[in-house]
Scaffold this motif. Structure first.
Motif, PDB file in Angstrom:
ATOM      1  N   GLU A  75      38.637  32.391  32.780  1.00 30.91           N
ATOM      2  CA  GLU A  75      39.731  31.734  33.014  1.00 30.91           C
ATOM      3  C   GLU A  75      41.092  31.880  33.196  1.00 30.91           C
ATOM      4  O   GLU A  75      41.341  31.613  34.866  1.00 30.91           O
ATOM      5  N   GLU A  76      41.786  32.644  32.272  1.00 31.83           N
ATOM      6  CA  GLU A  76      43.002  32.645  32.658  1.00 31.83           C
ATOM      7  C   GLU A  76      43.181  33.849  33.275  1.00 31.83           C
ATOM      8  O   GLU A  76      44.282  34.154  34.233  1.00 31.83           O
ATOM      9  N   GLY A  77      41.866  34.753  34.008  1.00 37.76           N
ATOM     10  CA  GLY A  77      41.656  35.499  34.984  1.00 37.76           C
ATOM     11  C   GLY A  77      42.373  36.819  34.359  1.00 37.76           C
ATOM     12  O   GLY A  77      42.037  37.911  35.186  1.00 37.76           O
ATOM     13  N   THR A  78      41.890  36.998  33.151  1.00 40.58           N
ATOM     14  CA  THR A  78      42.131  38.537  32.561  1.00 40.58           C
ATOM     15  C   THR A  78      41.047  39.182  32.650  1.00 40.58           C
ATOM     16  O   THR A  78      40.954  40.596  33.285  1.00 40.58           O
ATOM     17  N   LEU A  79      39.970  38.798  32.846  1.00 40.71           N
ATOM     18  CA  LEU A  79      38.439  38.803  32.997  1.00 40.71           C
ATOM     19  C   LEU A  79      38.337  39.160  34.390  1.00 40.71           C
ATOM     20  O   LEU A  79      38.070  37.324  35.228  1.00 40.71           O
ATOM     21  N   ALA A  80      37.581  39.424  35.010  1.00 34.82           N
ATOM     22  CA  ALA A  80      37.249  39.420  36.481  1.00 34.82           C
ATOM     23  C   ALA A  80      36.049  37.710  36.287  1.00 34.82           C
ATOM     24  O   ALA A  80      35.414  37.776  35.574  1.00 34.82           O
ATOM     25  N   PRO A  81      35.869  36.604  37.551  1.00 35.06           N
ATOM     26  CA  PRO A  81      35.031  35.735  37.917  1.00 35.06           C
ATOM     27  C   PRO A  81      33.907  36.337  37.202  1.00 35.06           C
ATOM     28  O   PRO A  81      33.333  37.376  38.295  1.00 35.06           O
ATOM     29  N   GLN A  82      32.523  35.256  36.615  1.00 32.52           N
ATOM     30  CA  GLN A  82      31.566  36.000  36.133  1.00 32.52           C
ATOM     31  C   GLN A  82      30.720  35.014  34.476  1.00 32.52           C
ATOM     32  O   GLN A  82      31.252  34.714  34.602  1.00 32.52           O
ATOM     33  N   PRO A  83      29.872  35.336  35.251  1.00 34.70           N
ATOM     34  CA  PRO A  83      28.620  35.088  34.205  1.00 34.70           C
ATOM     35  C   PRO A  83      29.124  35.550  32.647  1.00 34.70           C
ATOM     36  O   PRO A  83      29.034  36.257  33.057  1.00 34.70           O
ATOM     37  N   VAL A  84      28.976  34.411  31.959  1.00 29.73           N
ATOM     38  CA  VAL A  84      29.498  35.194  30.893  1.00 29.73           C
ATOM     39  C   VAL A  84      28.439  34.898  29.504  1.00 29.73           C
ATOM     40  O   VAL A  84      28.342  35.862  28.826  1.00 29.73           O
ATOM     41  N   PRO A  85      27.527  33.497  29.788  1.00 28.61           N
ATOM     42  CA  PRO A  85      26.362  33.737  28.706  1.00 28.61           C
ATOM     43  C   PRO A  85      26.042  36.064  28.631  1.00 28.61           C
ATOM     44  O   PRO A  85      25.328  35.734  27.488  1.00 28.61           O
ATOM     45  N   PRO A  86      25.401  36.494  29.587  1.00 29.93           N
ATOM     46  CA  PRO A  86      25.216  37.639  29.457  1.00 29.93           C
ATOM     47  C   PRO A  86      26.113  38.273  29.478  1.00 29.93           C
ATOM     48  O   PRO A  86      25.627  39.287  27.502  1.00 29.93           O
ATOM     49  N   LEU A  87      27.306  38.705  29.093  1.00 29.71           N
ATOM     50  CA  LEU A  87      28.432  38.913  28.544  1.00 29.71           C
ATOM     51  C   LEU A  87      28.284  39.067  26.490  1.00 29.71           C
ATOM     52  O   LEU A  87      28.989  39.964  26.459  1.00 29.71           O
ATOM     53  N   ALA A 114      34.372  56.787  10.466  1.00 26.54           N
ATOM     54  CA  ALA A 114      33.472  56.529  11.330  1.00 26.54           C
ATOM     55  C   ALA A 114      33.303  55.050  11.518  1.00 26.54           C
ATOM     56  O   ALA A 114      33.337  54.601  12.945  1.00 26.54           O
ATOM     57  N   LEU A 115      33.962  53.612  10.799  1.00 26.26           N
ATOM     58  CA  LEU A 115      33.850  52.870  11.506  1.00 26.26           C
ATOM     59  C   LEU A 115      34.877  52.459  12.645  1.00 26.26           C
ATOM     60  O   LEU A 115      35.029  52.072  13.634  1.00 26.26           O
ATOM     61  N   GLU A 116      36.490  53.395  12.435  1.00 27.68           N
ATOM     62  CA  GLU A 116      37.325  53.065  12.799  1.00 27.68           C
ATOM     63  C   GLU A 116      36.672  53.610  14.348  1.00 27.68           C
ATOM     64  O   GLU A 116      37.415  53.295  15.595  1.00 27.68           O
ATOM     65  N   GLU A 117      36.443  54.951  14.340  1.00 26.38           N
ATOM     66  CA  GLU A 117      35.762  55.866  15.400  1.00 26.38           C
ATOM     67  C   GLU A 117      35.187  55.137  16.300  1.00 26.38           C
ATOM     68  O   GLU A 117      35.140  54.191  17.164  1.00 26.38           O
ATOM     69  N   THR A 118      34.267  54.049  15.617  1.00 23.24           N
ATOM     70  CA  THR A 118      32.840  53.328  16.432  1.00 23.24           C
ATOM     71  C   THR A 118      33.863  51.988  16.908  1.00 23.24           C
ATOM     72  O   THR A 118      34.090  51.058  17.535  1.00 23.24           O
ATOM     73  N   THR A 119      34.900  51.297  16.148  1.00 21.56           N
ATOM     74  CA  THR A 119      35.896  50.311  16.431  1.00 21.56           C
ATOM     75  C   THR A 119      36.695  50.828  17.625  1.00 21.56           C
ATOM     76  O   THR A 119      36.511  49.404  18.936  1.00 21.56           O
ATOM     77  N   ALA A 120      36.891  51.922  18.281  1.00 17.02           N
ATOM     78  CA  ALA A 120      38.022  52.400  18.630  1.00 17.02           C
ATOM     79  C   ALA A 120      36.817  52.582  19.924  1.00 17.02           C
ATOM     80  O   ALA A 120      37.444  52.147  21.393  1.00 17.02           O
ATOM     81  N   ALA A 121      35.818  53.251  19.565  1.00 20.14           N
ATOM     82  CA  ALA A 121      34.819  53.160  21.266  1.00 20.14           C
ATOM     83  C   ALA A 121      34.135  51.597  21.839  1.00 20.14           C
ATOM     84  O   ALA A 121      33.992  51.120  22.855  1.00 20.14           O
ATOM     85  N   LEU A 122      34.563  50.546  20.941  1.00 22.60           N
ATOM     86  CA  LEU A 122      34.085  49.294  21.053  1.00 22.60           C
ATOM     87  C   LEU A 122      35.028  49.022  21.632  1.00 22.60           C
ATOM     88  O   LEU A 122      34.640  48.084  23.080  1.00 22.60           O
ATOM     89  N   LEU A 123      36.328  48.535  21.348  1.00 22.38           N
ATOM     90  CA  LEU A 123      37.323  48.464  21.793  1.00 22.38           C
ATOM     91  C   LEU A 123      37.584  48.758  23.433  1.00 22.38           C
ATOM     92  O   LEU A 123      37.848  48.137  24.124  1.00 22.38           O
ATOM     93  N   ARG A 124      37.108  50.162  23.662  1.00 24.73           N
ATOM     94  CA  ARG A 124      37.632  50.818  24.319  1.00 24.73           C
ATOM     95  C   ARG A 124      36.902  49.810  25.365  1.00 24.73           C
ATOM     96  O   ARG A 124      36.638  49.838  26.999  1.00 24.73           O
ATOM     97  N   MET A 125      35.640  49.696  25.293  1.00 21.04           N
ATOM     98  CA  MET A 125      34.163  49.213  26.337  1.00 21.04           C
ATOM     99  C   MET A 125      34.836  48.182  26.406  1.00 21.04           C
ATOM    100  O   MET A 125      34.823  47.698  27.416  1.00 21.04           O
ATOM    101  N   VAL A 126      35.464  47.126  25.179  1.00 25.96           N
ATOM    102  CA  VAL A 126      35.597  45.773  26.095  1.00 25.96           C
ATOM    103  C   VAL A 126      36.999  46.264  27.115  1.00 25.96           C
ATOM    104  O   VAL A 126      37.455  45.222  28.244  1.00 25.96           O
ATOM    105  N   ALA A 127      37.869  46.975  26.514  1.00 27.11           N
ATOM    106  CA  ALA A 127      38.743  46.687  27.714  1.00 27.11           C
ATOM    107  C   ALA A 127      39.189  47.464  29.113  1.00 27.11           C
ATOM    108  O   ALA A 127      39.426  46.727  29.861  1.00 27.11           O
ATOM    109  N   ALA A 128      37.888  48.168  28.860  1.00 25.72           N
ATOM    110  CA  ALA A 128      37.082  48.902  30.032  1.00 25.72           C
ATOM    111  C   ALA A 128      36.921  47.362  30.831  1.00 25.72           C
ATOM    112  O   ALA A 128      36.667  47.224  32.335  1.00 25.72           O
ATOM    113  N   LEU A 129      37.073  45.920  30.355  1.00 24.33           N
ATOM    114  CA  LEU A 129      36.194  44.793  31.552  1.00 24.33           C
ATOM    115  C   LEU A 129      36.862  44.488  32.204  1.00 24.33           C
ATOM    116  O   LEU A 129      36.822  43.803  32.908  1.00 24.33           O
ATOM    117  N   ARG A 130      38.556  44.933  31.488  1.00 24.16           N
ATOM    118  CA  ARG A 130      39.364  44.075  31.961  1.00 24.16           C
ATOM    119  C   ARG A 130      39.392  44.679  34.028  1.00 24.16           C
ATOM    120  O   ARG A 130      39.689  44.221  35.130  1.00 24.16           O
TER     121      ARG A 130
END
Lengths: 206, 206
Positions: B152-164, B188-204
């Motif tokens: 809504e605020e434009g941080t993420l590109a317009p796209q259907p939300v449910p699949p995401l 390991a938790l830190e490493e995986t969390t980092a990978a997750l946040l990298r992936m989420v950040a990539a969506l921007r």
DNA sequence: GCGTTGACATACCATCGGTATGTCCAGATA
DNA sequence: TATCTGGACATACCGATGGTATGTCAACGC
């Protein structure tokens, strides 16, 4: 030990009947487990559907119900893994192989009679560790190898691969479950596949 | 129907005992289910651990074993959901709320005694649809709202939300399962969390 | 005080997964 | 070809488990 003949494969009525019984058990087990879930299927109806008795089941699967389920799950995993590998192998560049594999996985896992066995009952019946090992051997290995190759060739930024494998694998599994349950036709599959590939593509810039 | 007094809450020895029994069932059920899984826990030992009998269990949970499990799962889900919401609520901007929520979810779901109930037995025992509905109400709703706001605020590109939502939810669930099983410590938790946040950040950027 | 009812305990049952034993015939052996 | 051995089941049986039906007793409203 060794055959007296020159390595010929003569089935023999004995071995053929054995195979047929085993196949019947596998087939009916797969159908019933997929339809009503592992817990709601009794051995009695299972062996009746296969046209045999409990004695036969325990002869072929000494571990009983869970052992049969393991064999069914393995069969399902192998099929899905083979479809993914086949879809990837028509491409040469690694990136196309990855995207094609992901796309095919969603299609294969949402096909009727797959998701419940592979994604719901699998981990619960065999335990998550055993399930993960089987999944790794059948499907996730392809994903891991593909991602490793992409990091190697520089398409993806240098980063630890295992976490990425689990994140993507989990994303696809959940997506498949969702698509298979609230089945709204092939356009939902397309939309979700598109979202998945967008997410994967976004990794190239990270 | 209505209380004769002015709306006062006087517990009464009756209702207090009732609550205590219910809590004991919930507590022991949670411990046992988390430790050995739903299928390997018998009602006999369950009620014995709680210091009651089967009569009490069926009085509080008419649906029997699955009903108790549902209550336990609900409790677990609510706790995790609350932790996620609390972690998000310390931030103002939507993006920080999302990342903090994701981070907290991984931490909460990998805590001892959570993952097996919430992510393995949950879907298998109650069925994936029922499980998804509970998950939606407890945790995934936060994720969905956050992603919707970001679009809504434009941080993420317009796209259907449910699949995401499903893709990210599944990614986090699988990651939590992995971390909780092959426990290699907090790095390991830190490493995986980092990978997750990298992936989420990539969506921007997508 | 007293009947009512809720909160259990006890006793019981059906079914299910699993096992132990029996049977029969294909195929190896002589 | 007569024999005989072992594999591929079928049959009979068992203990345990989830679930139910009934009994009991004390708290609470009147």
């Amino acid at each position: 030990m060794a055959r007296s003949d020159g390595g010929e494969r003569r089935p023999g009525v004995r071995e053929r009947q054995r195979e047929e019984t085993r196949r019947a058990l596998l087939r009916e087990g797969r159908t019933l487990f997929a339809g009503r879930g592992y817990a709601d299927v009794g051995l009695a109806e299972l062996v009746a559907a296969a046209g045999v008795t409990k004695g036969a089941l325990y002869h072929h699967f000494p571990g009983g119900k869970t052992d049969l389920f393991r064999a069914v799950l393995d069969e399902v995993q192998q099929e899905v893994g083979a479809r993914v590998a086949a879809a990837a192998d028509v491409h040469d560049d690694e990136w196309s192989r990855l995207t094609a594999g992901c796309r095919e996985f969603l299609a294969a896992a949402t096909a009727p009679g797959i998701d419940r066995i592979m994604l719901v009952d699998g981990p619960a019946v065999l335990g998550w560790n055993a399930w993960r090992a089987m999944d790794e051997a059948a499907s996730a290995r392809h994903l891991a190898e593909s991602l490793a190759a992409l990091v190697e060739e520089g398409t993806l930024a240098p980063q630890p691969v295992p976490p990425l494998v689990h994140l993507l694998s989990g994303a696809m599994n959940e997506a498949a479950l969702w698509l298979a349950s609230s089945d709204e036709g092939p356009e939902a599959l397309e939309e979700t596949t598109a979202a998945l590939l967008r997410m994967v593509a976004a990794l190239r810039g990270a």
